[in-house]
Design a protein around this motif. Structure first.
Motif, PDB file in Angstrom:
ATOM      1  N   GLN A  74       0.928  -1.131   0.228  1.00 32.13           N
ATOM      2  CA  GLN A  74       0.138   0.020  -0.006  1.00 32.13           C
ATOM      3  C   GLN A  74       0.867   1.323   0.205  1.00 32.13           C
ATOM      4  O   GLN A  74       0.614   2.189  -0.742  1.00 32.13           O
ATOM      5  CB  GLN A  74      -0.902   0.161   1.123  1.00 32.13           C
ATOM      6  CG  GLN A  74      -2.144  -0.895   1.239  1.00 32.13           C
ATOM      7  CD  GLN A  74      -2.552  -1.305   2.618  1.00 32.13           C
ATOM      8  OE1 GLN A  74      -1.613  -1.784   3.403  1.00 32.13           O
ATOM      9  NE2 GLN A  74      -3.881  -1.204   2.560  1.00 32.13           N
ATOM     10  N   TYR A 110      -3.941   2.760   3.717  1.00 26.12           N
ATOM     11  CA  TYR A 110      -2.815   2.426   4.789  1.00 26.12           C
ATOM     12  C   TYR A 110      -3.259   3.140   6.069  1.00 26.12           C
ATOM     13  O   TYR A 110      -3.209   4.082   6.070  1.00 26.12           O
ATOM     14  CB  TYR A 110      -1.417   3.038   4.144  1.00 26.12           C
ATOM     15  CG  TYR A 110      -0.240   2.642   5.134  1.00 26.12           C
ATOM     16  CD1 TYR A 110       0.096   1.008   4.846  1.00 26.12           C
ATOM     17  CD2 TYR A 110       0.248   3.431   6.159  1.00 26.12           C
ATOM     18  CE1 TYR A 110       1.229   0.691   5.804  1.00 26.12           C
ATOM     19  CE2 TYR A 110       1.333   2.931   7.152  1.00 26.12           C
ATOM     20  CZ  TYR A 110       1.804   1.570   6.988  1.00 26.12           C
ATOM     21  OH  TYR A 110       2.908   1.142   7.454  1.00 26.12           O
ATOM     22  N   TYR A 112      -2.464   4.143   9.123  1.00 25.64           N
ATOM     23  CA  TYR A 112      -1.150   4.416   9.783  1.00 25.64           C
ATOM     24  C   TYR A 112      -1.147   4.850  11.369  1.00 25.64           C
ATOM     25  O   TYR A 112      -2.123   5.345  11.664  1.00 25.64           O
ATOM     26  CB  TYR A 112      -0.478   5.421   9.096  1.00 25.64           C
ATOM     27  CG  TYR A 112      -0.738   6.985   9.269  1.00 25.64           C
ATOM     28  CD1 TYR A 112      -0.333   7.527  10.195  1.00 25.64           C
ATOM     29  CD2 TYR A 112      -1.543   7.244   8.339  1.00 25.64           C
ATOM     30  CE1 TYR A 112      -0.813   8.769  10.308  1.00 25.64           C
ATOM     31  CE2 TYR A 112      -2.179   8.627   8.462  1.00 25.64           C
ATOM     32  CZ  TYR A 112      -1.517   9.463   9.411  1.00 25.64           C
ATOM     33  OH  TYR A 112      -1.985  10.814   9.452  1.00 25.64           O
ATOM     34  N   PRO A 181       1.986   0.319  10.728  1.00 21.26           N
ATOM     35  CA  PRO A 181       0.449   0.427  10.592  1.00 21.26           C
ATOM     36  C   PRO A 181      -0.168   0.304  12.131  1.00 21.26           C
ATOM     37  O   PRO A 181       0.612   0.140  13.117  1.00 21.26           O
ATOM     38  CB  PRO A 181       0.446  -0.741  10.095  1.00 21.26           C
ATOM     39  CG  PRO A 181       1.697  -1.694  10.398  1.00 21.26           C
ATOM     40  CD  PRO A 181       2.687  -0.596  10.401  1.00 21.26           C
TER      41      PRO A 181
END
Length: 280
Positions: A74, A110, A112, A181
Motif C-alpha cells: 500500500q 494504509y 497508519y 501501521p
C-alpha cells in the motif's frame, strides 16, 4: 564530450507526520529548482533503483542499530502515484498534488500509526547509471538531518519507494515513505491493585490511575513508563512497555511496587475506558 557542459542538480525535501495530531500534517515549504534542459543521455533502470534504495536504507538502519523496514504494497502504491504525479507535472513539494502525505496514505488504505515522507529529485544532462542514481538519493537523504531522522526512525516498520522520470525536464523524482501501521500499535495495560490513586508518566504525559482499576494504553511510539513515588512510598521505577505487556501496581510492606504480570494471571478489577485513542 568536447565542448559540452555537464549540468547536475540535486534537491531534497522531507516531512514527518506526528503520530497523533488529528490527522493533520504540518506545512512544509516547497523547494523548486529552475527548469532543467534536455533529456538525459542515459536512463537508469527505475525498478532496480527502487530496490537499491530500500536495500541501502536498510543497510544504513542496521549500521545505526535500527531494525530493517520491509516493503509494504500500500505504501509502494502510494509513492508510485505521487512520484508519477511530480514527474508528469514537474511540481516538487510534499503538497504538490494538493494533499498531505497522510492523505495519500489513507487514500491507498494504509491505516497508519506513524507516517513520514522523504522526497528528492536528481538531474544530470548526462543521465545516471542505475546504481549511481540510487546512491545519490540515499546519500543525499543521509546527509540531511530531517531526511536522516525519517530514515532512522526507530518506530517505523514499513516502507514504500518509487522513482519516476519526467519526460519533459529529464528530472528523476524519488519518494520514500516510512510507516508503522495502526495494527502494530504498542498496547499495554496498567492495573492498580492498591487502595490509593497512583500517578505515573508515559513519555512527557502525566497520568493518574484510581484505586482498584485497570487502564489500557495504545501508543504509536515507544516511550518510557515511569513511576516516580517518593522514597517513603517506594523505589522509583522506569519500564519500557512492549505490546501485550501488563503491569500491576501493588503495595508491599507499605510501599508501592510494579511488576510485569505473566499472561493468563489477570485478577478481576474495575475496568476503565481505554486511554489515548490513536488519531490516524
Amino acid at each position: 564530450m568536447p565542448g559540452r557542459t555537464l549540468i547536475a542538480i540535486s534537491v531534497l525535501s522531507c516531512l514527518l507526520v506526528p503520530a497523533a495530531v488529528n490527522g493533520r500534517a504540518p506545512q512544509v515549504a516547497a523547494s523548486l529548482a529552475s527548469s532543467s534542459p534536455a533529456k538525459p543521455d542515459q536512463s537508469a533502470n527505475l525498478p532496480e533503483v527502487e530496490k537499491l534504495i530500500v536495500a541501502k536504507t536498510n543497510e544504513f538502519r542496521q549500521e545505526q542499530g535500527r531494525a530493517a523496514v520491509k516493503a509494504n504494497p500500500q505504501l509502494t502504491e502510494t509513492v508510485r502515484e505521487f512520484a508519477a504525479f511530480m514527474a508528469r507535472t514537474d511540481k516538487f513539494s510534499h503538497e504538490a498534488d494538493g494533499r498531505q502525505p497522510s492523505d495519500r496514505a489513507r487514500q491507498h488504505k494504509y491505516n497508519y500509526c506513524v507516517i513520514a515522507e522523504n522526497i528528492a529529485y536528481e538531474y544530470s544532462s548526462e543521465g545516471f547509471a542505475t546504481a549511481d542514481l540510487a546512491a545519490r538519493f540515499v546519500e543525499g537523504w543521509k546527509k540531511s538531518p530531517g531526511h536522516r531522522k525519517n530514515m532512522l526512525d526507530p518506530d517505523v516498520t514499513e516502507t514504500g519507494v518509487a522513482v519516476a522520470l519526467s519526460e519533459k525536464s529529464g528530472k528523476y523524482y524519488a519518494v520514500a515513505m516510512f510507516g508503522r501501521p495502526r495494527s502494530a500499535a504498542i498496547e499495554f495495560s496498567i492495573k492498580n491493585e492498591t487502595d490509593a490513586e497512583v500517578k505515573y508518566r508515559i513519555g512527557d504525559e502525566e497520568l493518574a490511575l484510581p484505586a482498584s482499576s485497570i487502564r489500557t494504553h495504545e501508543q504509536c511510539r515507544s516511550a518510557e513508563l515511569k513511576f516516580e513515588w517518593s522514597e517513603a512510598e517506594g523505589q522509583p521505577q522506569t519500564l519500557k512497555p512492549g505490546s501485550g505487556d501488563r503491569f500491576v501496581i501493588a503495595k508491599e510492606a507499605g510501599k508501592f511496587r510494579v511488576r510485569k504480570e505473566e499472561r493468563g494471571n489477570e485478577a478481576p478489577a474495575k475496568q476503565e475506558a481505554q486511554e489515548k485513542p490513536i488519531n490516524p
